[in-house]
Design a protein around this motif. Structure first.
Motif, PDB file in Angstrom:
ATOM      1  N   TYR A  82     -61.921 -46.276 -11.397  1.00  4.12           N
ATOM      2  CA  TYR A  82     -62.786 -45.321 -10.713  1.00  4.12           C
ATOM      3  C   TYR A  82     -63.574 -46.022  -9.605  1.00  4.12           C
ATOM      4  O   TYR A  82     -64.007 -47.168  -9.759  1.00  4.12           O
ATOM      5  CB  TYR A  82     -63.747 -44.652 -11.703  1.00  4.12           C
ATOM      6  N   GLU A  83     -63.802 -45.278  -8.505  1.00  4.16           N
ATOM      7  CA  GLU A  83     -64.483 -45.871  -7.348  1.00  4.16           C
ATOM      8  C   GLU A  83     -65.987 -45.647  -7.354  1.00  4.16           C
ATOM      9  O   GLU A  83     -66.722 -46.389  -6.703  1.00  4.16           O
ATOM     10  CB  GLU A  83     -63.908 -45.289  -6.058  1.00  4.16           C
ATOM     11  N   TYR A  84     -66.460 -44.618  -8.062  1.00  2.00           N
ATOM     12  CA  TYR A  84     -67.876 -44.265  -7.993  1.00  2.00           C
ATOM     13  C   TYR A  84     -68.432 -44.059  -9.395  1.00  2.00           C
ATOM     14  O   TYR A  84     -67.729 -43.606 -10.314  1.00  2.00           O
ATOM     15  CB  TYR A  84     -68.081 -43.005  -7.147  1.00  2.00           C
ATOM     16  N   GLN A 126     -68.198 -41.643 -14.240  1.00  5.74           N
ATOM     17  CA  GLN A 126     -67.366 -42.264 -13.219  1.00  5.74           C
ATOM     18  C   GLN A 126     -66.376 -41.247 -12.665  1.00  5.74           C
ATOM     19  O   GLN A 126     -65.882 -40.385 -13.398  1.00  5.74           O
ATOM     20  CB  GLN A 126     -66.627 -43.470 -13.792  1.00  5.74           C
ATOM     21  N   TYR A 127     -66.088 -41.376 -11.372  1.00  4.34           N
ATOM     22  CA  TYR A 127     -65.162 -40.426 -10.743  1.00  4.34           C
ATOM     23  C   TYR A 127     -64.558 -41.045  -9.481  1.00  4.34           C
ATOM     24  O   TYR A 127     -65.059 -42.049  -8.961  1.00  4.34           O
ATOM     25  CB  TYR A 127     -65.873 -39.108 -10.410  1.00  4.34           C
ATOM     26  N   ASN A 128     -63.487 -40.421  -9.010  1.00  7.73           N
ATOM     27  CA  ASN A 128     -62.870 -40.765  -7.733  1.00  7.73           C
ATOM     28  C   ASN A 128     -62.996 -39.581  -6.787  1.00  7.73           C
ATOM     29  O   ASN A 128     -62.883 -38.419  -7.208  1.00  7.73           O
ATOM     30  CB  ASN A 128     -61.382 -41.110  -7.904  1.00  7.73           C
ATOM     31  N   SER A 129     -63.217 -39.864  -5.536  1.00 16.14           N
ATOM     32  CA  SER A 129     -63.333 -38.791  -4.558  1.00 16.14           C
ATOM     33  C   SER A 129     -63.168 -39.348  -3.157  1.00 16.14           C
ATOM     34  O   SER A 129     -63.589 -40.472  -2.872  1.00 16.14           O
ATOM     35  CB  SER A 129     -64.690 -38.097  -4.669  1.00 16.14           C
ATOM     36  N   LYS A 137     -71.043 -47.607  -6.004  1.00 12.93           N
ATOM     37  CA  LYS A 137     -69.598 -47.830  -5.964  1.00 12.93           C
ATOM     38  C   LYS A 137     -69.209 -48.635  -7.195  1.00 12.93           C
ATOM     39  O   LYS A 137     -69.962 -49.507  -7.644  1.00 12.93           O
ATOM     40  CB  LYS A 137     -69.183 -48.570  -4.684  1.00 12.93           C
ATOM     41  N   SER A 141     -61.700 -42.727   1.864  1.00 16.79           N
ATOM     42  CA  SER A 141     -62.921 -42.030   1.485  1.00 16.79           C
ATOM     43  C   SER A 141     -64.016 -42.322   2.489  1.00 16.79           C
ATOM     44  O   SER A 141     -63.994 -43.345   3.183  1.00 16.79           O
ATOM     45  CB  SER A 141     -63.390 -42.438   0.085  1.00 16.79           C
ATOM     46  N   TYR A 181     -54.603 -46.237  -3.291  1.00 18.91           N
ATOM     47  CA  TYR A 181     -55.974 -45.744  -3.263  1.00 18.91           C
ATOM     48  C   TYR A 181     -56.173 -44.812  -2.066  1.00 18.91           C
ATOM     49  O   TYR A 181     -55.649 -45.045  -0.976  1.00 18.91           O
ATOM     50  CB  TYR A 181     -56.960 -46.909  -3.187  1.00 18.91           C
TER      51      TYR A 181
END
Length: 630
Positions: free
Chosen positions: A566-568, A612-615, A561, A468, A465
């Motif tokens: 996906y984190e977000y 949903q997305y990761n960033s 969160k 962030s 991971y």
């Protein structure tokens, strides 16, 4: 330029009894050379700080009442008299010589110290623990015993503030009194003061295995058994006070559990108490305590003694730590071990130089040397902490913590109030030995008295991971010993994670401005953070602004969160266009890293949609809405 502060600690001057580590016949020459060098360099020296254990009231056998400060100074006129070495430095520095007690001299008072005078009428100055030399708040000085389980001042006993370590040291002195040869002293032996010429480490290690209220009992039993000292042997504390090792065990039997309670109880209190015990065992975790104290007091550099081991810096940290070492190595250990001290130049940032006094030919000289560095963790452990600095210096209002959500780890430092015009440092540390390991992550919300919120997110995970962070009015981040990245960028890998957030007056977290019409957009200076809802032009109901053809509109947007891949997750309360062939409403979200995400709304029924997305920088900075795909 008069910008240097010199630190001497752990001199351990006693009354020259055979069990004293400091023997004037051996050590005076070294100490006087160092003090004369300081006096000769007075044009550059702002202050001399005597950082504890300058005199020694512990290294005496059971049958002796330890000497007073006055008795010790009288036995060492070359150092303490009106014509002695300290007097010369007092006059050279116009009285800028400060005495901070340690553990072996914790009974020394301000009146005792003031009795040391110079021909110029100057007196030694007394300062309590946690002192800012030369009035510089960036530098914090204390002896260091405060952070150790067996040597910290103990106010809870009949002999307060004496800790159990006092009786350990006196047990060792009792052993040597009966084992030294006629005319011999402990400085003729190896390993004196480092720690004692006795294998105390194995005794402490055995005691630590219990990690319960019997730690002190196990320590005393181990000392008595190792040295062959009866636990019923009388110990003279003062002329009127006497005890035994059996009595000592009873008084200190709850030491470990008291440390746990005083440090928050539960697992967190246990971790701190164990670190304090390890600090006594082998000096590990002293760097951990130094870092914690620096964060608590907004210092850049912490200067300690106590461990008798020189340290040049703290690795991979927002702050620094230096240790002076010690000034009484056994004569049998020199030149392998040497008299050491430290000099700090009050530059920006403060510059540390470790110094040593060594014999060269027929004399003694002083010179800098490279000392080892320290870490807050003990190998093979790694640090997956989040170190977060919140800069509220441009604000006129205090920020109060109103919500704390910890995903993984535990807060070592979490200020409830960040004062206007100042900054605070937060420390979220990962738990050791947690399987599966994750690292540390949390979301914090601070508000001022007007209700303006600032949300801060940070995550330093293990495994695949990415790191962030997001929040505040902006941030800079870096990982490990890497460089600070440009504002808004986050290093995807590396640990620990360092973040510097800023808070700008008037910024409202989650606040957007934009034109209320079809095919338009809105932007935010602070961004939409996890846990926040969008406010557009001051309103949380977005349906009058975010519109598209045929009655399509957005009512609300919230960022959370997520768990899983996906984190977000963006939650969008919206309805699409009405009627056959009316098309869709297209929503575009741009995060702080510049990545852009699309959500298409085609169903006219009002419902919640998710994206949903990761960033690594998940805050949404721009929202676009359109009748057609762009």
């Amino acid at each position: 330029m008069k910008n240097q502060v010199v630190f001497l600690s752990d001199i351990h001057i006693g009354d020259n009894s055979p069990t004293c580590w400091y023997q004037s016949a051996i050590h005076d020459e070294y100490l006087i050379t160092v003090l004369d060098a300081i006096a000769d360099n007075a044009a550059a020296v702002r202050e001399l700080v005597l950082l504890g254990d300058v005199v020694d009231m512990w290294t005496y056998p059971f049958d002796v009442v330890p000497p007073t400060f006055a008795e010790i100074t009288a036995k060492n006129p070359a150092i303490f008299s009106r014509q002695g070495a300290f007097a010369r430095v007092l006059d050279a520095l116009d009285g800028s010589v400060t005495y901070i007690p340690g553990n072996h001299d914790m009974a020394v008072t301000a009146a005792d110290v003031a009795a040391v005078t110079s021909p110029g009428g100057h007196r030694l100055r007394y300062a309590p623990h946690f002192y800012n030399p030369a009035g510089d708040a960036r530098v914090l000085a204390t002896h260091g015993h405060e952070f150790t389980l067996f040597n910290a001042p103990d106010p809870a006993t009949v002999w307060a503030p004496l800790p159990v370590g006092h009786f350990v040291t006196r047990s060792v002195a009792t052993y040597w009194k009966s084992h030294l040869k006629p005319g011999q002293n402990v400085s003729d032996l190896k390993d004196q003061g480092y720690p004692n010429g006795i294998d105390l480490l194995s005794i402490i290690e055995h005691a630590l295995k219990s990690l319960d209220v019997s730690v002190s009992d196990a320590l005393i039993d181990g000392i008595a058994g190792k040295l062959g000292i009866p636990e019923s042997a009388p110990i003279r504390i003062t002329e009127r006070q006497t005890t035994t090792l059996n009595g000592v065990k009873q008084v200190y039997n709850s030491l470990f559990s008291r440390w746990i309670t005083e440090n928050g109880g539960g697992q967190d209190g246990l971790l701190v108490a164990t670190k304090a015990a390890m600090a006594d065992y082998n000096s590990s975790f002293i760097g951990w305590f130094a870092q914690r104290e620096a964060f608590r007091r907004n210092a850049d550099l912490v200067v300690l003694g106590h461990t008798h081991a020189s340290v040049s810096k703290l690795r991979t940290s927002m702050v620094n730590y230096v240790n002076t070492g010690f000034m009484c190595p056994s004569g049998a250990d020199m030149p392998g071990r040497f008299v050491s001290y430290a000099v700090v130049s009050l530059d920006s940032p403060p510059v540390v130089k470790n110094m040593q006094a060594v014999r060269r030919g027929g004399g003694i000289g002083v010179n800098p040397f490279e000392a080892p560095s320290a870490s807050i963790v003990v190998e093979p452990c790694m640090d997956f902490s989040c170190y977060v600095q919140v800069d509220n210096s441009r604000n006129t209002k205090d920020l109060m913590c109103v919500e704390t959500r910890v995903g993984n780890g535990h807060f070592i430092e979490l200020p409830r109030c960040i004062k206007a015009g100042s900054f605070s440092t937060l420390w979220l540390q990962d738990y050791p030995n947690i399987l599966p390991p994750h690292g540390s992550d949390a979301t914090l919300t601070y508000c001022d008295d007007g209700g303006t919120a600032a949300v801060f997110n940070f995550d330093c995970p293990t495994g695949i991971y990415p790191n962030s962070c997001s929040g505040g009015s902006g941030f800079q981040a870096k990982a490990g010993d890497g460089p600070w990245l440009p504002p808004g960028q986050v290093p995807s890998t590396g640990h620990p994670l360092f973040v510097r957030f800023s808070v700008t007056p008037g910024d409202v977290a989650g606040a957007f401005t934009g034109a209320c019409k079809e095919n338009s957009f809105a932007v935010s200076s602070t961004g939409l953070q996890p846990g926040q809802s969008v406010r557009l032009n001051g309103r949380s109901d977005l349906s009058g602004c975010m519109t598209a053809n045929d009655e399509a509109k957005v009512f609300a947007i919230h960022l959370d969160k997520a768990t899983g891949v996906y984190e977000y997750c963006l939650g969008v309360d919206a309805q699409g266009p009405k009627g056959m062939l009316s098309g869709s409403m297209y929503l575009y979200f741009t995060d702080q890293s510049g990545d852009r995400y699309l959500l298409t709304v085609f169903d006219h029924a009002r419902r919640k949609h998710t994206l949903q997305y990761n960033s690594a920088a998940p805050a949404i900075m721009k929202i676009e809405w359109s009748n057609t795909a762009r």
